[in-house]
Structures are given as structure tokens and as C-alpha cells.
Write a protein that holds these residues in place. Structure first.
Motif, PDB file in Angstrom:
ATOM      1  N   ILE A  84      48.153  26.862 -93.142  1.00 22.71           N
ATOM      2  CA  ILE A  84      47.557  26.584 -91.828  1.00 22.71           C
ATOM      3  C   ILE A  84      46.428  25.572 -92.073  1.00 22.71           C
ATOM      4  O   ILE A  84      45.283  25.941 -92.329  1.00 22.71           O
ATOM      5  CB  ILE A  84      46.998  27.876 -91.170  1.00 22.71           C
ATOM      6  N   CYS A  85      46.787  24.299 -92.017  1.00 22.36           N
ATOM      7  CA  CYS A  85      45.876  23.243 -92.494  1.00 22.36           C
ATOM      8  C   CYS A  85      44.975  22.681 -91.395  1.00 22.36           C
ATOM      9  O   CYS A  85      43.976  22.016 -91.709  1.00 22.36           O
ATOM     10  CB  CYS A  85      46.686  22.144 -93.163  1.00 22.36           C
ATOM     11  N   SER A  86      45.313  22.924 -90.137  1.00 18.92           N
ATOM     12  CA  SER A  86      44.469  22.505 -89.000  1.00 18.92           C
ATOM     13  C   SER A  86      45.165  22.980 -87.720  1.00 18.92           C
ATOM     14  O   SER A  86      46.227  23.589 -87.778  1.00 18.92           O
ATOM     15  CB  SER A  86      44.302  20.981 -88.947  1.00 18.92           C
ATOM     16  N   GLU A  87      44.584  22.637 -86.569  1.00 19.02           N
ATOM     17  CA  GLU A  87      45.250  22.992 -85.295  1.00 19.02           C
ATOM     18  C   GLU A  87      46.512  22.132 -85.099  1.00 19.02           C
ATOM     19  O   GLU A  87      47.331  22.440 -84.238  1.00 19.02           O
ATOM     20  CB  GLU A  87      44.293  22.888 -84.106  1.00 19.02           C
ATOM     21  N   GLU A  88      46.658  21.120 -85.904  1.00 19.44           N
ATOM     22  CA  GLU A  88      47.839  20.251 -85.852  1.00 19.44           C
ATOM     23  C   GLU A  88      48.942  20.721 -86.806  1.00 19.44           C
ATOM     24  O   GLU A  88      49.963  20.061 -86.956  1.00 19.44           O
ATOM     25  CB  GLU A  88      47.451  18.808 -86.221  1.00 19.44           C
ATOM     26  N   HIS A  89      48.712  21.834 -87.493  1.00 14.78           N
ATOM     27  CA  HIS A  89      49.627  22.311 -88.533  1.00 14.78           C
ATOM     28  C   HIS A  89      51.078  22.435 -88.074  1.00 14.78           C
ATOM     29  O   HIS A  89      52.002  22.089 -88.806  1.00 14.78           O
ATOM     30  CB  HIS A  89      49.113  23.662 -89.058  1.00 14.78           C
TER      31      HIS A  89
END
Ligand code: CU
Length: 146
Positions: free
Chosen positions: A130-135
Motif C-alpha cells: 500500500i504505497c499511497s492513495e494511488e496504490h
């Protein structure tokens, strides 16, 4: 007389050397060719990128040996073990994982020696960190040719 004997004795030896050289060439040449390098960037905007491709896509031959060279840049969040992006190969038809293709990336450059699936068809690469809200948007097409 002595020279004649020496020359005669060398012939089988020469033939053996030649056979050995041909044998080495047959083994060494295909091995050197087998490994194709595929370069992917796992970027800080939660996207996979490949040079020269607007929409990144990997195409391989069934069973092909690949050296995956990855450059990974940290996005907004990462795993406790320091992994900043993932790279998991799924079969498009049923979203099941392909063995040996569940990778985690650390910041910077890293390489993975991989074998393409034996089954031709459509696959998809997805990020598992889960690397960001853009994941959720971090994925790309992967095609296996016969
Ligand atoms: Cu990600």
C-alpha cells in the motif's frame, strides 16, 4: 620417421579438441542469449514505468528466462520491512498468482532472475504494497506469447 609418428598420433587428439570446442559453443551460445533484460521503474507516483512506453507493458515468450532490472522510488507509505512497492504476477482470467513472481522492492536498483509462465495468455502485474492513495492504480499488462 620420428616426425611421421608424431603427426599421426596428433590427429585423434586434434579431432577431440575440435569436438570439445564445438560442444562448448553449443552450450555457451544459447545460455548467453537466453537472458533478456527488462527494465522497470516502480515510481514515487505509484506507477510502473518503462522507457519508451506510454503505457508500460511486458511481453515475453512462454518459459523464457528474464532478468528483471528494477529501479524503485519511495511513494508516500511502505511496509515495515522496508519494501516500498510490490510486483506480483496474476493470471488475468482468474486473478490467481503465478509462482515465483511475488516480488518486493527496496529503494534503488535491484535485479531478479525469473522464468516466464509456460502458459501463453494475458496476465497482469499488480503492486502489493500500500504505497499511497494511488496504490490501486499501480498495475500493468503482461503478455505471454506461445
Ligand atoms: Cu504500490
Amino acid at each position: 620417421m620420428t616426425i611421421n609418428v608424431t603427426v599421426t598420433n596428433l590427429r585423434p587428439f586434434r579431432r577431440m579438441l575440435l569436438a570439445l570446442a564445438v560442444g562448448i559453443a553449443f552450450v555457451a551460445v544459447p545460455c548467453a542469449r537466453a537472458q533478456r533484460v527488462i527494465e522497470v521503474t516502480a515510481d514515487s507516483d505509484s506507477r510502473y514505468k518503462m522507457t519508451g512506453q506510454r503505457t508500460p507493458e511486458i511481453t515475453v515468450k512462454a518459459g523464457e528466462q528474464i532478468l528483471l532490472r528494477v529501479t524503485a522510488h519511495r511513494a508516500k507509505s511502505w511496509n515495515r520491512d522496508g519494501s516500498i512497492h510490490g510486483f506480483t504476477l496474476l493470471r488475468a482470467k482468474d486473478r490467481t498468482r503465478v509462482d515465483g513472481w511475488d516480488l518486493l522492492f527496496k529503494p534503488g536498483k535491484q535485479e531478479f532472475l525469473l522464468t516466464a509462465p509456460n502458459e501463453p495468455g494475458a496476465y497482469e502485474v499488480v503492486c502489493t504494497v500500500i504505497c499511497s492513495e494511488e496504490h490501486e492504480g499501480m498495475h500493468m499488462k503482461f503478455t505471454v506469447l506461445p
